[in-house]
Design a protein around this motif. Sequence first.
Motif, short mmCIF file in Angstrom:
data_model
loop_
_atom_site.label_atom_id
_atom_site.label_comp_id
_atom_site.label_asym_id
_atom_site.label_seq_id
_atom_site.Cartn_x
_atom_site.Cartn_y
_atom_site.Cartn_z
N HIS A 152 71.21 2.77 -8.31
CA HIS A 152 71.91 4.04 -8.13
C HIS A 152 73.01 4.16 -9.17
N LEU A 184 85.20 4.05 1.42
CA LEU A 184 83.84 3.63 1.76
C LEU A 184 83.90 2.40 2.65
N ALA A 224 80.35 -2.61 10.81
CA ALA A 224 79.56 -3.47 9.93
C ALA A 224 80.33 -4.76 9.64
N PRO A 253 74.55 -3.16 -3.71
CA PRO A 253 73.80 -2.05 -4.32
C PRO A 253 74.65 -1.23 -5.29
N LEU A 254 75.92 -1.04 -4.95
CA LEU A 254 76.76 -0.22 -5.83
C LEU A 254 77.13 -0.99 -7.10
N PHE A 260 73.88 4.43 9.54
CA PHE A 260 74.51 3.17 9.10
C PHE A 260 75.17 2.41 10.25
N ALA A 300 86.51 1.42 4.44
CA ALA A 300 87.12 1.79 5.72
C ALA A 300 86.05 2.36 6.64
N ALA A 301 85.21 3.25 6.08
CA ALA A 301 84.16 3.87 6.88
C ALA A 301 83.20 2.81 7.41
N ALA A 302 82.79 1.90 6.52
CA ALA A 302 81.83 0.87 6.93
C ALA A 302 82.42 -0.03 8.02
N LYS A 303 83.69 -0.37 7.86
CA LYS A 303 84.34 -1.24 8.86
C LYS A 303 84.41 -0.55 10.21
N ARG A 317 77.28 -7.69 6.01
CA ARG A 317 76.50 -6.46 5.98
C ARG A 317 77.08 -5.48 4.96
N PHE A 362 78.09 6.95 1.68
CA PHE A 362 77.61 5.90 0.79
C PHE A 362 76.69 6.54 -0.24
N SER A 421 85.46 3.23 -3.94
CA SER A 421 86.50 3.85 -3.12
C SER A 421 86.81 3.01 -1.88
N ALA A 458 74.21 -1.12 12.12
CA ALA A 458 75.18 -2.22 12.15
C ALA A 458 75.40 -2.69 13.59
N LEU A 518 92.88 0.51 10.54
CA LEU A 518 92.89 0.23 9.10
C LEU A 518 94.29 -0.18 8.64
N PHE A 577 86.32 11.21 7.06
CA PHE A 577 87.34 11.03 6.02
C PHE A 577 87.47 12.29 5.17
N HIS A 624 74.70 5.60 -2.53
CA HIS A 624 73.38 5.09 -2.88
C HIS A 624 72.39 5.19 -1.71
N LYS A 645 74.80 -4.19 2.04
CA LYS A 645 74.34 -2.80 2.10
C LYS A 645 75.15 -1.88 1.20
N ILE A 646 76.37 -2.26 0.88
CA ILE A 646 77.22 -1.34 0.12
C ILE A 646 77.66 -1.93 -1.21
#
Lengths: 290, 321
Positions: free
Chosen positions: A288, A184, A193, A205-206, B96, A186-189, A197, B85, A181, B100, B50, B79, B87, A201-202
């Motif tokens: 996962h 995900l 991160a 693993p995915l 998280f 957007a949230a991490a940015k 990273r 996340f 998605s 970071a 964004l 959101f 996993h 981290k994302i």
Amino acid sequence: MLKRFNLKAWLLLLPALSFLIAFTHWPTLKSIWRSFTWARSDVAPSQFVGFENYQLLLEDPVFWKVFENNFWYAVGTVPTSIALAIIMALWVNSKIRGTSLLRLAFFTPTILPMITVANIWLFFYSPQIGLFNQLLALVGIEGPNWLGDPDLALSSLMVMTVWKEAGFFMIFYLAALQTLSPELYAAAKLEGASAWRIFRKITFPLLMPTTLFVLINAILNAFKLVDHLFILTKGGPNNESNLLLYYIYETAFSFLDSYYAATLTVVMLATLAVIALVQMLLLDRKIHYR
Amino acid sequence: MLKVDGISRSYGDLKVVDQLSFTVNEGEFVALLGPSGCGKSTSLKMIAGLEVPDEGSIHLDGRDITQLSPGDRKLAMVFQSYALFPHLKVEENILFGLQARKVPKNEQKKRLDSVVELVGLGDHLQKKPGQLSGGQCQRVALARAIVAQAKLCLMDEPLSNLDAKLRNEMRTEIRALQQRLGMSVIYVTHDQVEAMSMADRIVLMNDGKVEQVDVPEALYSKPKTIFTAQFIGSPPMNIIGSGEDCRGIRPEHIEISEHGMPASVVSCDYHGADTIVLADVSAMGEGQKLIKIRYPGHAMFAPQQRLAIRWAPENEHKFLV
């Protein structure tokens, strides 16, 4: 009711099952049986010899040579092609112009038949007129005999294999990336991160389920893909670039020793089964799955 | 604190956001309200970084953040899909951003403990999002936004994936949390009830433009445009007449009485606490021929039945079309 359902199910399975048995299970069993027998000639009746063929195998220096070659071949091609596949997939998955052309370019090696590919690379690797050596000559370096030099032959095969395989694995990673998605990311940015990273981290693993699938396939291919040996080196010089499956082929159809070939086959199957099992057991718990 | 000044965004020929301007004050809860496709989510994305606006500027605490990357804006966001996340464990999800941003470990622990206490996730820290219910996922997303202690928290329809009962509970809870922590929030929603009940101020958008910015009571009682009048309130305001003589009257302000204007019943819709009566007022002249009347309690008027209706003059709104 249940019985009738079972019968229907078996009937539906029948076509696939009969092919599977005829071309996979039966030959496997036959090979295992054959590896315990021996005959003086083609016309002589075969007799049970126990582990004699395996004894022979343990003492066969060529077997150990090709086994070692295959080990290095896998070590050299699998991680590299997987890493390249991920990088290429990330690249063509990004929002830059011309990604469809890039995707096509990366995937081309996969759609070409191995024999064709090998012929192209034969030209690349040719000592005098080959592309690589001509390019090297431009800058005043005398290129080596890529396929004739015992120290370079196997490495040259590896380079071609990576080129061939990476594009194929890229498709799996690309498909996996596109199911992730964008929210995900957007949230991490937003959380600050860095790109590295986010990957570590994302994304990575995915992608693990895909990596396990690709890893098993890549290792199987490292043992299965030998078409290019027919064109490029025929296992030479002096078995320096020979691989297990090609050795099996030679044993069975050049030296016409189908009993020893069966023994080699059983060893190869067992090796692959063990590798696949270890991978599944080791990695499965860490992955996962959605 | 946040100042959005004339931002626009087009996709091809389609202008999604057109010269949007509004401000958010310290500790204020501002709702971006509007129908689907009015550009409210795009606006939020531009504030988050964004999306990049084609024109206009965004200032946070006096600093121009229009071209800044999302991570450098130090905003938090919840959101619609929660964007957890899958996993990572709940705990890792919440931390998280702090990891970071390299917040010291003991500070992380302190903030985690307090935020877990706030949203009530104590038993679930070691679970993965897949093992949680929708409401619990919502809490994790909320915790992740709160723990950042960002200057401004953006929420993009955070309750729309929950069922009605849970939505009501979370609405109260988010508002209570926001007031307790003094958070500044921009909350995107298409649900007027959410906006009216939670927000200090509402930015009502239509077709990429701001229709009206006001406190909820003013939006309801002093709508400046017909769009606002009809968007806020349920059922929407009745508009009678046209041109110079265009008047609006809310269904709940119409009284059925002995004397008044003539109307005839078309149908009745029983809602429990009240009944919505659809009535034909073509006798009154041009404009809307059918109006809705909110009648307290249960009333079943027969179709064609003649009614007399009236309303207090102060409840009548005038519009120029």
